[in-house]
Design an enzyme around this catalytic site. Structure first.
Site, short mmCIF file in Angstrom:
data_model
loop_
_atom_site.label_atom_id
_atom_site.label_comp_id
_atom_site.label_asym_id
_atom_site.label_seq_id
_atom_site.Cartn_x
_atom_site.Cartn_y
_atom_site.Cartn_z
N HIS A 173 2.17 -25.11 14.85
CA HIS A 173 3.58 -25.44 14.64
C HIS A 173 3.71 -26.96 14.53
CE1 HIS A 173 5.43 -21.52 16.49
NE2 HIS A 173 4.41 -21.28 15.68
N GLU B 96 5.46 -29.21 16.04
CA GLU B 96 5.42 -29.98 17.28
C GLU B 96 4.01 -30.09 17.84
OE1 GLU B 96 9.45 -27.81 17.15
OE2 GLU B 96 7.39 -27.42 16.56
N CYS C 181 10.27 -23.85 19.78
CA CYS C 181 10.08 -22.48 20.25
C CYS C 181 9.47 -22.52 21.66
CB CYS C 181 9.16 -21.73 19.28
SG CYS C 181 7.41 -22.20 19.41
N CYS D 175 5.96 -24.24 21.74
CA CYS D 175 6.05 -25.68 21.53
C CYS D 175 6.70 -26.37 22.72
CB CYS D 175 6.82 -25.98 20.25
SG CYS D 175 5.91 -25.49 18.77
#
Length: 157
Positions: free
Chosen positions: A54, A56, A84, A87
């Protein structure tokens, strides 16, 4: 506020870049320390075949390599969307001073990125989770943890 806008625009531009390169979803992130961008990331789940890639997480890895340190104290993380659960956990482990995001988790859900099921799983007892989860060999594994406490050259983090 103007500084936040500047870095959020960069995070959004990274998300757009990754999306148009078919790297993954429309998510971008930059990490800033003392006015300098030290970490950048966009979602690379598809291009790396890695469900943890992801924006991040990619940006945290980039920033930590830059600093040669796993501690992002003194940093601000700017994300194009509310992080999320995965993350958010990574962000908390990295310990930045601040998180700033643009879209909300509700916005992400409207385009098919709904993480609500994960938030609901976290507080459940392991026997009630959707993915079968079992606790076994705790005593044997705990001996390793005791060894960690006794390790004289242990490096804490």
């Amino acid at each position: 506020m103007e500084e936040d806008r500047k870095y959020l625009e960069q995070a959004i531009a990274l998300g757009r870049k990754g999306m148009h390169n078919n790297s993954g979803g429309p998510f971008g992130c930059v990490i800033v320390k003392e006015g300098e961008v030290i970490g950048r990331g966009f979602n690379q789940v598809l291009s790396t075949v890695d469900p943890t890639a992801h924006a991040e997480v990619v940006a945290i890895r980039d920033a930590c390599r830059f600093l040669n340190n796993g501690d992002l104290a003194g940093c601000t993380l700017y994300a194009s969307c509310e992080p999320c659960p995965m993350c958010l956990g990574a962000i908390y482990w990295a310990r930045p001073d601040r998180i700033v995001f643009a879209c909300t988790k509700e916005d992400a859900a409207t385009i098919g990125f709904d993480d609500d099921f994960i938030y609901k799983e976290i507080p459940l007892p392991i026997q009630q989770r959707k993915i079968r989860t079992e606790n076994k060999m705790r005593e044997q594994a705990f001996t390793m943890m005791k060894e960690w406490l006794e390790k004289e050259d242990r490096v804490g983090y």
